[in-house]
Design a protein around this motif. Structure first.
Motif, PDB file in Angstrom:
ATOM      1  N   ASP A 116       0.861  -1.141   0.118  1.00  0.00           N
ATOM      2  CA  ASP A 116      -0.085   0.077  -0.109  1.00  0.00           C
ATOM      3  C   ASP A 116       1.103   1.280   0.149  1.00  0.00           C
ATOM      4  O   ASP A 116       1.657   1.533   0.686  1.00  0.00           O
ATOM      5  CB  ASP A 116      -0.923   0.091   1.293  1.00  0.00           C
ATOM      6  CG  ASP A 116      -1.793   1.112   1.085  1.00  0.00           C
ATOM      7  OD1 ASP A 116      -2.517   1.533   0.359  1.00  0.00           O
ATOM      8  OD2 ASP A 116      -1.780   1.768   2.615  1.00  0.00           O
ATOM      9  N   GLY A 153      -3.154  -4.776  -6.426  1.00  0.00           N
ATOM     10  CA  GLY A 153      -4.428  -3.841  -6.068  1.00  0.00           C
ATOM     11  C   GLY A 153      -4.097  -2.391  -5.566  1.00  0.00           C
ATOM     12  O   GLY A 153      -4.829  -1.858  -5.126  1.00  0.00           O
ATOM     13  N   ASP A 154      -2.672  -2.177  -5.683  1.00  0.00           N
ATOM     14  CA  ASP A 154      -2.444  -0.626  -5.082  1.00  0.00           C
ATOM     15  C   ASP A 154      -2.348   0.107  -6.370  1.00  0.00           C
ATOM     16  O   ASP A 154      -1.979  -0.047  -7.595  1.00  0.00           O
ATOM     17  CB  ASP A 154      -0.913  -0.953  -4.777  1.00  0.00           C
ATOM     18  CG  ASP A 154      -0.269   0.244  -4.135  1.00  0.00           C
ATOM     19  OD1 ASP A 154      -1.182   0.699  -3.557  1.00  0.00           O
ATOM     20  OD2 ASP A 154       0.865   0.477  -4.005  1.00  0.00           O
ATOM     21  N   HIS A 155      -2.768   1.405  -5.912  1.00  0.00           N
ATOM     22  CA  HIS A 155      -2.643   2.621  -6.779  1.00  0.00           C
ATOM     23  C   HIS A 155      -1.386   3.383  -6.452  1.00  0.00           C
ATOM     24  O   HIS A 155      -0.868   3.456  -5.092  1.00  0.00           O
ATOM     25  CB  HIS A 155      -3.691   3.595  -6.693  1.00  0.00           C
ATOM     26  CG  HIS A 155      -5.288   3.032  -7.193  1.00  0.00           C
ATOM     27  ND1 HIS A 155      -5.949   2.308  -6.461  1.00  0.00           N
ATOM     28  CD2 HIS A 155      -5.588   3.151  -8.550  1.00  0.00           C
ATOM     29  CE1 HIS A 155      -7.080   1.687  -7.456  1.00  0.00           C
ATOM     30  NE2 HIS A 155      -6.451   2.574  -8.476  1.00  0.00           N
ATOM     31  N   TRP A 196       2.573  -1.947 -14.291  1.00  0.00           N
ATOM     32  CA  TRP A 196       1.504  -1.028 -13.927  1.00  0.00           C
ATOM     33  C   TRP A 196       0.596  -0.595 -14.906  1.00  0.00           C
ATOM     34  O   TRP A 196       1.329  -0.327 -16.261  1.00  0.00           O
ATOM     35  CB  TRP A 196       2.137   0.221 -13.021  1.00  0.00           C
ATOM     36  CG  TRP A 196       2.821  -0.230 -11.808  1.00  0.00           C
ATOM     37  CD1 TRP A 196       4.069  -0.572 -11.748  1.00  0.00           C
ATOM     38  CD2 TRP A 196       2.288   0.036 -10.446  1.00  0.00           C
ATOM     39  NE1 TRP A 196       4.358  -0.909 -10.252  1.00  0.00           N
ATOM     40  CE2 TRP A 196       3.148  -0.369  -9.509  1.00  0.00           C
ATOM     41  CE3 TRP A 196       1.233   0.570 -10.074  1.00  0.00           C
ATOM     42  CZ2 TRP A 196       2.989  -0.273  -8.180  1.00  0.00           C
ATOM     43  CZ3 TRP A 196       0.966   0.710  -8.541  1.00  0.00           C
ATOM     44  CH2 TRP A 196       1.897   0.404  -7.658  1.00  0.00           C
ATOM     45  N   TYR A 239      -2.333   1.779 -11.573  1.00  0.00           N
ATOM     46  CA  TYR A 239      -2.919   0.758 -10.744  1.00  0.00           C
ATOM     47  C   TYR A 239      -2.006  -0.481 -11.255  1.00  0.00           C
ATOM     48  O   TYR A 239      -1.520  -0.967 -12.309  1.00  0.00           O
ATOM     49  CB  TYR A 239      -4.240   0.322 -11.120  1.00  0.00           C
ATOM     50  CG  TYR A 239      -4.991  -0.583 -10.542  1.00  0.00           C
ATOM     51  CD1 TYR A 239      -5.172  -0.320  -9.309  1.00  0.00           C
ATOM     52  CD2 TYR A 239      -5.278  -1.580 -11.233  1.00  0.00           C
ATOM     53  CE1 TYR A 239      -5.890  -1.595  -8.351  1.00  0.00           C
ATOM     54  CE2 TYR A 239      -5.875  -2.952 -10.548  1.00  0.00           C
ATOM     55  CZ  TYR A 239      -6.204  -2.777  -9.114  1.00  0.00           C
ATOM     56  OH  TYR A 239      -6.885  -3.763  -8.549  1.00  0.00           O
ATOM     57  N   ASN A 240      -1.813  -1.425  -9.994  1.00  0.00           N
ATOM     58  CA  ASN A 240      -1.033  -2.787 -10.339  1.00  0.00           C
ATOM     59  C   ASN A 240      -2.125  -3.813  -9.695  1.00  0.00           C
ATOM     60  O   ASN A 240      -2.495  -3.919  -8.908  1.00  0.00           O
ATOM     61  CB  ASN A 240       0.077  -2.856  -9.147  1.00  0.00           C
ATOM     62  CG  ASN A 240       0.923  -3.951  -9.442  1.00  0.00           C
ATOM     63  OD1 ASN A 240       0.517  -5.130  -9.681  1.00  0.00           O
ATOM     64  ND2 ASN A 240       2.280  -3.882  -9.553  1.00  0.00           N
ATOM     65  N   GLU A 250      -3.878   5.031 -15.231  1.00  0.00           N
ATOM     66  CA  GLU A 250      -5.388   5.190 -15.004  1.00  0.00           C
ATOM     67  C   GLU A 250      -5.560   6.721 -15.183  1.00  0.00           C
ATOM     68  O   GLU A 250      -6.475   7.569 -15.063  1.00  0.00           O
ATOM     69  CB  GLU A 250      -5.789   4.793 -13.842  1.00  0.00           C
ATOM     70  CG  GLU A 250      -5.870   3.436 -13.456  1.00  0.00           C
ATOM     71  CD  GLU A 250      -6.608   3.239 -12.049  1.00  0.00           C
ATOM     72  OE1 GLU A 250      -7.073   1.956 -12.029  1.00  0.00           O
ATOM     73  OE2 GLU A 250      -6.620   4.003 -11.350  1.00  0.00           O
ATOM     74  N   PHE A 291      -6.710   5.117  -1.362  1.00  0.00           N
ATOM     75  CA  PHE A 291      -7.083   5.592  -2.598  1.00  0.00           C
ATOM     76  C   PHE A 291      -7.206   7.010  -2.689  1.00  0.00           C
ATOM     77  O   PHE A 291      -7.743   7.645  -1.609  1.00  0.00           O
ATOM     78  CB  PHE A 291      -8.385   4.900  -3.221  1.00  0.00           C
ATOM     79  CG  PHE A 291      -8.985   5.350  -4.530  1.00  0.00           C
ATOM     80  CD1 PHE A 291      -8.363   4.889  -5.611  1.00  0.00           C
ATOM     81  CD2 PHE A 291      -9.901   6.168  -4.748  1.00  0.00           C
ATOM     82  CE1 PHE A 291      -8.615   5.428  -6.996  1.00  0.00           C
ATOM     83  CE2 PHE A 291     -10.470   6.444  -5.941  1.00  0.00           C
ATOM     84  CZ  PHE A 291      -9.648   6.149  -6.932  1.00  0.00           C
ATOM     85  N   TYR A 327       0.685   7.200  -7.415  1.00  0.00           N
ATOM     86  CA  TYR A 327       0.495   8.632  -7.811  1.00  0.00           C
ATOM     87  C   TYR A 327       1.877   9.090  -8.044  1.00  0.00           C
ATOM     88  O   TYR A 327       2.896   8.916  -7.187  1.00  0.00           O
ATOM     89  CB  TYR A 327      -0.295   9.275  -7.063  1.00  0.00           C
ATOM     90  CG  TYR A 327      -1.787   8.812  -6.730  1.00  0.00           C
ATOM     91  CD1 TYR A 327      -2.848   9.199  -7.548  1.00  0.00           C
ATOM     92  CD2 TYR A 327      -1.840   7.646  -5.936  1.00  0.00           C
ATOM     93  CE1 TYR A 327      -4.092   8.604  -7.392  1.00  0.00           C
ATOM     94  CE2 TYR A 327      -2.868   7.064  -5.546  1.00  0.00           C
ATOM     95  CZ  TYR A 327      -4.303   7.556  -6.359  1.00  0.00           C
ATOM     96  OH  TYR A 327      -5.363   6.985  -6.335  1.00  0.00           O
ATOM     97  N   ARG A 344      -1.716   8.739 -12.179  1.00  0.00           N
ATOM     98  CA  ARG A 344      -2.146   7.504 -11.427  1.00  0.00           C
ATOM     99  C   ARG A 344      -2.073   6.430 -12.281  1.00  0.00           C
ATOM    100  O   ARG A 344      -2.378   6.249 -13.293  1.00  0.00           O
ATOM    101  CB  ARG A 344      -3.467   7.806 -10.982  1.00  0.00           C
ATOM    102  CG  ARG A 344      -4.204   6.800 -10.031  1.00  0.00           C
ATOM    103  CD  ARG A 344      -5.638   6.970  -9.332  1.00  0.00           C
ATOM    104  NE  ARG A 344      -6.569   6.619 -10.370  1.00  0.00           N
ATOM    105  CZ  ARG A 344      -7.868   7.177 -10.254  1.00  0.00           C
ATOM    106  NH1 ARG A 344      -8.128   7.825  -9.117  1.00  0.00           N
ATOM    107  NH2 ARG A 344      -8.685   6.848 -11.244  1.00  0.00           N
ATOM    108  N   ARG A 376      -6.186  -0.849   1.654  1.00  0.00           N
ATOM    109  CA  ARG A 376      -5.626  -0.133   0.662  1.00  0.00           C
ATOM    110  C   ARG A 376      -6.188   1.473   0.700  1.00  0.00           C
ATOM    111  O   ARG A 376      -7.312   1.687   1.299  1.00  0.00           O
ATOM    112  CB  ARG A 376      -6.141  -0.511  -0.761  1.00  0.00           C
ATOM    113  CG  ARG A 376      -5.713  -1.795  -1.163  1.00  0.00           C
ATOM    114  CD  ARG A 376      -3.996  -1.685  -1.589  1.00  0.00           C
ATOM    115  NE  ARG A 376      -3.676  -3.158  -2.142  1.00  0.00           N
ATOM    116  CZ  ARG A 376      -3.196  -3.951  -1.520  1.00  0.00           C
ATOM    117  NH1 ARG A 376      -2.776  -3.587  -0.206  1.00  0.00           N
ATOM    118  NH2 ARG A 376      -2.650  -5.368  -2.002  1.00  0.00           N
TER     119      ARG A 376
END
Length: 173
Positions: free
Chosen positions: A42, A140-142, A159, A135-136, A162, A93, A144, A133, A91
């Motif tokens: 995370d 499940g991680d974002h 990755w 996403y993996n 987004e 966001f 930035y 941004r 997580r």
């Protein structure tokens, strides 16, 4: 009517939580810090140095300092940067889009933790301060980043982009 009431409740909660993540209120601008917890997979973003230190003792590793956020809505054309957390997935966001905020809360199990600060709004994605941004899917991680180079390299390592936030970081002062 329900959507309007929900958005009003979300915004009131967000403003009540602002000081927990922001720097001292007398500061007009402050940097945004990125940390990563390898066990939780995370990324955590905060503008509060006390929270940076607490997160480090909880297993987060400091990764980067970005441009600046505004401590409050000082100018026209600013957007709040919301921080959300999903207790099931563990997580965080982040978004500066009100519709995306509502969807994260209503459909994806996130709770609003507050507003990190304010970004300046610009439609020019080539402008300095752009926040990308990614996403993996496997973790499940974002993530930035304000680095175009990092954004490109992360896509080469699995990755998915987004897009960009509508707001931009302020320059370093």
């Amino acid at each position: 009517m329900r959507k309007v009431s929900l958005m009003l409740l979300i915004l009131i909660t967000a403003f009540a939580c602002l000081p927990a993540f922001a720097a001292a209120e007398d500061q007009r601008f402050y940097p945004l810090y990125r940390l990563y917890h390898p066990g939780l997979r995370d990324h955590l973003y905060t503008a509060n140095l006390g929270e940076v230190e607490s997160a480090k003792t909880a297993g987060y590793i400091f990764e980067a300092t970005y441009g600046n956020l505004s401590s409050r809505e000082l100018f026209e054309n600013q957007s709040p940067l919301y921080r959300l957390y999903n207790p099931k997935t563990r997580r965080h966001f982040y978004t500066d889009d009100n519709d995306e905020l509502a969807q994260a809360v209503l459909r994806h199990g996130y709770g609003l933790e507050g507003i990190l600060g304010f970004l300046r709004v610009s439609s020019d994605s080539s402008e300095a301060g752009t926040v990308y941004r990614l996403y993996n899917l496997s973790t499940g991680d974002h993530l930035y980043t304000d680095s175009w180079v990092e954004w490109g390299l992360l896509q080469l390592s699995g990755w998915t982009s987004e897009g960009v936030l509508k707001g931009r970081m302020y320059d370093n002062f």
